[in-house]
Scaffold this active site. Structure first.
Site, PDB file in Angstrom:
ATOM      1  CE  LYS A  25      -0.147 -28.830  40.854  1.00 20.45           C
ATOM      2  NZ  LYS A  25       0.239 -30.143  41.376  1.00 20.45           N
ATOM      3  CB  CYS A  65      -3.694 -32.882  48.187  1.00 17.77           C
ATOM      4  SG  CYS A  65      -2.001 -32.965  48.724  1.00 17.77           S
ATOM      5  CD  GLN A  75      -3.525 -31.277  38.316  1.00 14.39           C
ATOM      6  OE1 GLN A  75      -3.111 -31.679  37.228  1.00 14.39           O
ATOM      7  NE2 GLN A  75      -2.784 -31.340  39.403  1.00 14.39           N
ATOM      8  CG  HIS A 100      -5.446 -29.943  45.789  1.00 11.20           C
ATOM      9  ND1 HIS A 100      -4.802 -29.212  46.759  1.00 11.20           N
ATOM     10  CD2 HIS A 100      -4.526 -30.798  45.299  1.00 11.20           C
ATOM     11  CE1 HIS A 100      -3.546 -29.624  46.847  1.00 11.20           C
ATOM     12  NE2 HIS A 100      -3.353 -30.588  45.973  1.00 11.20           N
ATOM     13  CG  ASP A 104      -7.462 -25.388  41.953  1.00 10.91           C
ATOM     14  OD1 ASP A 104      -6.563 -25.305  41.082  1.00 10.91           O
ATOM     15  OD2 ASP A 104      -7.383 -26.134  42.943  1.00 10.91           O
TER      16      ASP A 104
HETATM   17  N1  PMP Z   1      -5.306 -27.512  43.148  1.00  7.06           N
HETATM   18  C1  PMP Z   1      -5.168 -28.614  42.411  1.00  7.06           C
HETATM   19  C2  PMP Z   1      -6.347 -29.127  41.616  1.00  7.06           C
HETATM   20  C3  PMP Z   1      -3.949 -29.278  42.392  1.00  7.06           C
HETATM   21  O1  PMP Z   1      -3.807 -30.384  41.669  1.00  7.06           O
HETATM   22  C4  PMP Z   1      -2.870 -28.760  43.146  1.00  7.06           C
HETATM   23  C5  PMP Z   1      -1.522 -29.459  43.177  1.00  7.06           C
HETATM   24  N2  PMP Z   1      -1.587 -30.836  43.332  1.00  7.06           N
HETATM   25  C6  PMP Z   1      -3.080 -27.605  43.883  1.00  7.06           C
HETATM   26  C7  PMP Z   1      -4.299 -27.003  43.860  1.00  7.06           C
HETATM   27  C8  PMP Z   1      -1.979 -26.989  44.686  1.00  7.06           C
HETATM   28  O2  PMP Z   1      -0.976 -26.514  43.860  1.00  7.06           O
HETATM   29  P1  PMP Z   1       0.399 -25.998  44.478  1.00  7.06           P
HETATM   30  O3  PMP Z   1       0.888 -27.083  45.382  1.00  7.06           O
HETATM   31  O4  PMP Z   1       1.276 -25.809  43.280  1.00  7.06           O
HETATM   32  O5  PMP Z   1       0.112 -24.727  45.192  1.00  7.06           O
END
Ligand code: PMP
Length: 415
Positions: A235, A373, A212, A132, A209
């Site tokens: 999430k 993203c 997910q 991401h 990270d």
């Molecule tokens: N890493 C991953 C794999 C994600 O899916 C996301 C959110 N789409 C993020 C990081 C960022 O998370 P946040 O916007 O809650 O900081």
């Protein structure tokens, strides 16, 4: 219609009962019952989380850590109890290893800024091709400041990490490996325990990270042996604005502070400031108190669920959705890893994902369309965007049937 695999465990999951815990699911959108299939973007909140936050603001609202009055003591106790819930949930050794942040993005930025201060020109950080942007851009900013080198582990056409390519990425200058546990664009569950073991053989710490991953599986940071683990409350069926950075105590102890201000100090004079101990030295300013309390309650809710049944159920949804979508002419699934969470990314010939998203919305189906993203993933598959249906344990086979029908309708209309 393909056969649904019988599994006692999946049958143990009472989805109608669970859906009652999530008030938002019971609504009509454009005249149809809402089918919320955008859980990778954010999950819905059980009533108990909404009530915990409501109760905090109605009864206990006060700033934490510095008051001597009853409300301040209650707020502090609840805030710190939430930290303990997080510790228990991910099996951290100590609450000193649990830092509250805004979310996964801030957790990774914290590591890049603070741990990153120990990195010098020519030092290397390994990422993967399925990250991401939250796990790419902070490292690029660090590269601009310090001249570090980023090395990227490639992925295979199925959307799995090219594990054979991993050993060659380590050099004597490798200082960190930062990778996603589960891909938000592909659904791939990465073999993080094995990767951590390989990295540690090279003396390299690992940041995972977990944004997910945690919504779909139980995670034990000690069993994974990772050095950092980042995730977002929203999430994980909790509120927005709060998340967690888990860090191995030895590493956090050695890291310089991230932001300065109140809460993170012990003494301040104009000549010299001394800092608070872990984890508060990384938590400058008033935290998201209600958010942390809501996250703590979400964790308690999740701890009360039968995870074996939930996972078997989600797996059944994934297999069912994969079979149904694959049977639609012109539809291509992006990301076919052997090990996936309940998420299906797809493209349809001659139909732009955004048009698709609009058609589905008119039938009450909430999916996401875009690059998620993860632009390097889109580049790899040579698509500008995908549509993504991401499921949680409250989704149903009936919702997948509706998705199937709506996609066929969209194809007739647009292709
Ligand atoms: N890493 C991953 C794999 C994600 O899916 C996301 C959110 N789409 C993020 C990081 C960022 O998370 P946040 O916007 O809650 O900081």
């Amino acid at each position: 219609m393909s056969a649904i695999v019988k599994s006692t465990s999946a049958d143990d999951w009472d989805v109608s009962r669970v859906r009652q815990d999530f008030p938002i699911l019971d609504q009509q959108v454009h005249g149809h019952p809402l089918a919320y299939l955008d859980n990778a973007a954010t999950t819905q909140k059980p009533r108990t989380v909404i009530e915990a936050m409501d109760q905090y603001y109605r009864r206990d609202n006060a700033n934490v850590h510095r008051g001597v009055h009853a409300l301040a003591e209650r707020a502090t106790a609840d805030f710190e109890a939430a930290r303990e819930s997080v510790r228990r949930f991910i099996n951290a050794r100590s609450i000193r290893e649990v830092v509250f942040v805004r979310g996964t993005t801030e957790a990774i930025n914290l590591v890049a800024s603070s741990f990153g201060q120990g990195l010098h020109e020519g030092d290397e950080v390994i990422l993967t091709a399925m990250e991401h942007h939250a796990n790419i851009v902070p490292w690029q900013l660090l590269r601009e400041r310090t001249g570090i080198v980023l090395r990227v582990l490639p992925i295979t056409p199925a959307g799995e990490l090219d594990r054979d390519a991993l050993p060659a990425l380590f050099t004597t200058r490798t200082r960190l490996l930062a990778m996603t546990h589960v891909s938000n664009a592909l659904g791939t569950i990465n073999p993080v325990k094995e990767v951590v073991a390989v990295a540690h053989e090279h003396g390299v710490p690992v940041l995972l990270d977990g944004a997910q991953a945690l919504p779909h599986m139980r995670v034990d940071v000690q069993a994974l042996d990772c050095d950092f683990y980042a995730f977002s409350g929203h999430k994980l069926f909790g509120p927005t604005g709060v998340g967690v950075l888990y860090g191995r105590e030895r590493l956090l102890e050695a890291m310089p502070v991230y932001q300065g201000g109140g809460e993170m100090i012990r003494t301040v004079s104009f000549e010299r400031t001394t800092f608070a101990g872990l984890p508060h030295r990384f938590e400058a300013g008033t935290p998201d108190i209600a958010g942390a309390i809501g996250l703590g309650r979400a964790i308690e809710y999740l701890e009360g669920l039968d995870w074996a049944a939930a996972q078997a159920y989600e797996h059944r949804l994934l297999e069912y959705a994969t079979d149904r979508l694959k049977a639609i002419p012109g539809l291509r699934i992006i990301g076919e890893a052997a090990d996936k969470v309940a998420l299906v990314s797809f493209v349809m010939d001659d139909v732009h994902p955004h048009d698709m998203g609009t058609i589905l919305d008119h039938r009450g189906l909430a999916v996401r369309a875009g690059h998620h993203c993860a632009m390097p993933v889109m580049t790899f598959y040579q698509v500008p965007a995908t549509s993504r249906a991401s499921m949680a344990f409250y989704n149903t086979v009936g919702e997948i049937d509706r998705l199937d029908a709506a996609l066929r309708h969209a194809r007739e209309l647009l292709a």
